[in-house]
Design an enzyme around this catalytic site. Structure first.
Site, short mmCIF file in Angstrom:
data_model
loop_
_atom_site.label_atom_id
_atom_site.label_comp_id
_atom_site.label_asym_id
_atom_site.label_seq_id
_atom_site.Cartn_x
_atom_site.Cartn_y
_atom_site.Cartn_z
N GLU A 88 0.81 -1.22 0.00
CA GLU A 88 0.00 0.00 0.00
C GLU A 88 0.84 1.27 0.00
OE1 GLU A 88 -1.78 0.62 4.22
OE2 GLU A 88 -1.71 -1.52 3.81
N CYS A 101 3.72 8.40 0.18
CA CYS A 101 4.36 7.53 1.16
C CYS A 101 4.42 6.13 0.56
CB CYS A 101 3.52 7.55 2.44
SG CYS A 101 4.07 6.36 3.66
N CYS A 108 7.02 -6.95 7.11
CA CYS A 108 8.19 -6.39 7.79
C CYS A 108 8.62 -7.37 8.87
CB CYS A 108 7.83 -5.05 8.44
SG CYS A 108 9.20 -4.23 9.27
N CYS A 112 7.70 -4.32 15.57
CA CYS A 112 7.31 -3.24 16.50
C CYS A 112 5.89 -3.55 17.02
CB CYS A 112 7.35 -1.89 15.80
SG CYS A 112 8.98 -1.53 15.13
N CYS A 115 2.56 -1.86 15.47
CA CYS A 115 2.50 -1.62 14.03
C CYS A 115 1.79 -2.76 13.29
CB CYS A 115 3.93 -1.45 13.50
SG CYS A 115 4.01 -1.18 11.72
N GLU A 161 10.90 -2.03 6.49
CA GLU A 161 12.03 -1.29 7.06
C GLU A 161 13.00 -1.04 5.90
OE1 GLU A 161 13.25 0.39 9.64
OE2 GLU A 161 15.05 0.51 8.44
N SER A 192 12.52 6.77 6.64
CA SER A 192 12.27 6.51 8.05
C SER A 192 12.76 5.12 8.43
CB SER A 192 10.76 6.61 8.32
OG SER A 192 10.49 6.36 9.68
N SER A 215 12.78 6.36 14.03
CA SER A 215 11.66 6.05 14.92
C SER A 215 12.20 5.79 16.31
CB SER A 215 10.92 4.81 14.39
OG SER A 215 10.40 5.11 13.12
N LEU A 216 12.12 6.79 17.16
CA LEU A 216 12.70 6.68 18.51
C LEU A 216 11.66 6.06 19.46
CD1 LEU A 216 15.35 7.32 19.92
CD2 LEU A 216 14.49 9.61 20.40
N HIS A 217 10.54 6.71 19.60
CA HIS A 217 9.37 6.21 20.35
C HIS A 217 9.57 6.01 21.85
CE1 HIS A 217 7.56 5.98 16.51
NE2 HIS A 217 7.94 4.78 16.17
N ASN A 291 -1.90 5.42 16.22
CA ASN A 291 -3.11 4.95 15.52
C ASN A 291 -3.49 3.60 16.10
OD1 ASN A 291 -4.09 6.57 13.25
ND2 ASN A 291 -1.96 6.45 12.57
N CYS A 334 -0.05 2.52 8.70
CA CYS A 334 0.60 1.72 7.65
C CYS A 334 0.35 0.24 7.85
CB CYS A 334 2.12 1.86 7.65
SG CYS A 334 2.83 3.16 8.57
N1 SAH Z 1 10.31 0.83 9.30
C1 SAH Z 1 10.34 2.26 9.26
C2 SAH Z 1 9.09 2.84 8.60
C3 SAH Z 1 7.87 2.51 9.39
S1 SAH Z 1 6.38 3.40 9.18
C4 SAH Z 1 10.48 2.80 10.66
O1 SAH Z 1 10.45 2.03 11.61
O2 SAH Z 1 10.68 4.00 10.82
C5 SAH Z 1 6.66 5.03 9.66
C6 SAH Z 1 6.38 5.39 11.12
O3 SAH Z 1 5.07 5.01 11.57
C7 SAH Z 1 7.38 4.77 12.09
O4 SAH Z 1 7.82 5.75 12.97
C8 SAH Z 1 6.52 3.75 12.80
O5 SAH Z 1 7.07 3.42 14.05
C9 SAH Z 1 5.19 4.48 12.86
N2 SAH Z 1 4.04 3.65 13.16
C10 SAH Z 1 3.83 2.36 12.89
N3 SAH Z 1 2.63 1.95 13.36
C11 SAH Z 1 2.06 3.02 13.94
C12 SAH Z 1 0.82 3.24 14.61
N4 SAH Z 1 -0.04 2.27 14.80
N5 SAH Z 1 0.58 4.49 15.07
C13 SAH Z 1 1.47 5.49 14.89
N6 SAH Z 1 2.64 5.34 14.28
C14 SAH Z 1 2.95 4.12 13.81
#
Ligand code: SAH
Length: 359
Positions: A88, A101, A108, A112, A115, A161, A192, A215-217, A291, A334
């Site tokens: 997608e 995007c 993947c 995470c 996700c 990724e 990203s 993506s630090l989180h 999300n 995503c």
């Molecule tokens: N693999 C890459 C790209 C992932 S998608 C990465 O890890 O950065 C882009 C961003 O969306 C990442 O920061 C990912 O952690 C975030 N993401 C994934 N699922 C999510 C969700 N349910 N809510 C908010 N952000 C999300």
């Protein structure tokens, strides 16, 4: 079968030569590929040549099979690849340019915990041409050509990724920024990553100086490992070291993504920890309210709490914004659209099987 859109201009010249065609045919072929056109539409190429190519190549790497249009102008697409897999992409119109995007893998393997993309693990890497075709198909859908682009910005933030598919992704970056093709400037591209230090360094050395988004989180290893399993292999310190190298080599400001998850990383203490961690780095923090993904069960936080979190960062002088989540009414985060599509397909297959039994 191979994909025409996987080929660079030089490789297309070699292809034309292999078929005994003059060099200008390579230009025509490249133009066809970059316009996301089929062999039938190649009115300027000899039929004998396209008929021969057809046996070896698909002209386009994918097709748009579904389009969902959001109230805010965002569009989500399901693309069908030539082997039947689906991926997608999301189109987001902005005043600074229209952004696509793109996905970089089918599924993947990073796992995470919030996700949707990793729910069924990794199926396979996308080729450079498949990633490029996402851009070219949507550019065509919106009436763009390589000379007059409808897509001006690309973010590698869909499923997958990107740095786990390093060779194909770097070839994609070369193709998409090629002057003979759609020629999207590397300055208008963001990649990203969940943070793979060796690959971040390799990208810095590659000369492909896109904006790096990490993506630090979470700002402590304990909290981050609970959200991103990859942190157990590459901890925060090792990611930040690579980020420092990227900045030193490219001079590009780093973006940190931080998804706010209820009960995990969204309290005042976590905000203080984040401020402390990034204060010396030339960076910007992008907050995202998580999300909701049903299969994952985690939730974002109330808007008042987001404001509190932001205030703590701002007070410490950190540049921070809340990412406007586009297309929320058409499929969420995503990977969700693909998961939904696969489930529906399974349900239809099951239903058909039952019907079959009844007959
Ligand atoms: N693999 C890459 C790209 C992932 S998608 C990465 O890890 O950065 C882009 C961003 O969306 C990442 O920061 C990912 O952690 C975030 N993401 C994934 N699922 C999510 C969700 N349910 N809510 C908010 N952000 C999300």
């Amino acid at each position: 079968m191979k994909l025409l859109q996987d080929l660079s201009f030089i490789e297309m010249k070699e292809l034309a030569a292999r078929y005994g065609e003059p060099a200008f045919r390579a230009e025509q072929l490249y133009s066809l590929a970059m316009r996301h056109k089929e062999f039938d539409e190649a009115t300027n190429l000899p039929k004998k040549f396209t008929e021969a190519l057809r046996k070896e190549y698909f002209a386009t790497a994918l097709e748009i099979v579904e389009t969902y249009r959001g109230k805010d102008g965002a569009e989500k697409y399901l693309f069908a690849l030539r082997d039947g897999n689906v991926i997608e992409g999301v189109y987001m119109p902005h005043n600074y340019g229209d952004t696509l995007c793109v996905s970089t893998q089918v599924g993947c393997r990073m796992g995470c915990v919030f996700c949707a993309s990793g729910l069924n693990g990794l199926v396979r890497n996308l080729t450079a041409g498949e990633i490029l075709a996402e851009v070219l198909a949507v550019n065509r859908l919106h009436g763009g050509t390589p000379d007059k682009r409808a897509i001006t910005n690309v973010v590698l933030m869909g499923s997958g990724e990107p740095l786990d598919n390093y060779d194909n992704v770097t070839k994609f970056l070369r193709l998409v920024s090629d002057e003979r093709g759609i020629n999207i400037s590397l300055r208008n591209i963001s990649l990203s990553t969940c943070g793979l230090p060796d690959k971040i360094r390799a990208l810095a050395d590659s000369g492909l100086h896109v904006t790096l988004t990490v993506s630090l989180h979470a700002a402590t290893d304990e909290k981050r490992s609970a959200l991103l399993p990859v942190n157990r292999k590459y901890n925060i310190a090792s990611v930040l070291e690579a980020v420092g190298y990227y900045f030193a080599r490219t001079g590009r400001r780093i973006i940190f993504e931080y998804a706010l998850a209820e009960g995990k990383n969204a309290d005042a203490k976590s905000a203080e920890e984040l401020a402390e961690l990034v204060k010396g780095i030339n960076c910007h923090v992008n907050l995202i309210n998580l999300n909701y993904v049903r299969e994952r069960g985690m939730r974002g936080i109330a808007s008042g709490e987001i404001g509190e979190f932001m205030k703590i960062l701002e007070k410490r002088g950190i540049s921070v914004t809340l990412r406007r989540s586009m297309g929320n009414d058409i499929g969420g985060a995503c990977g969700q659209l693909r998961v939904k599509y696969l489930k529906e397909k399974d349900a239809t297959a099951a239903k058909n099987a039952t019907c079959g039994e009844e007959e």
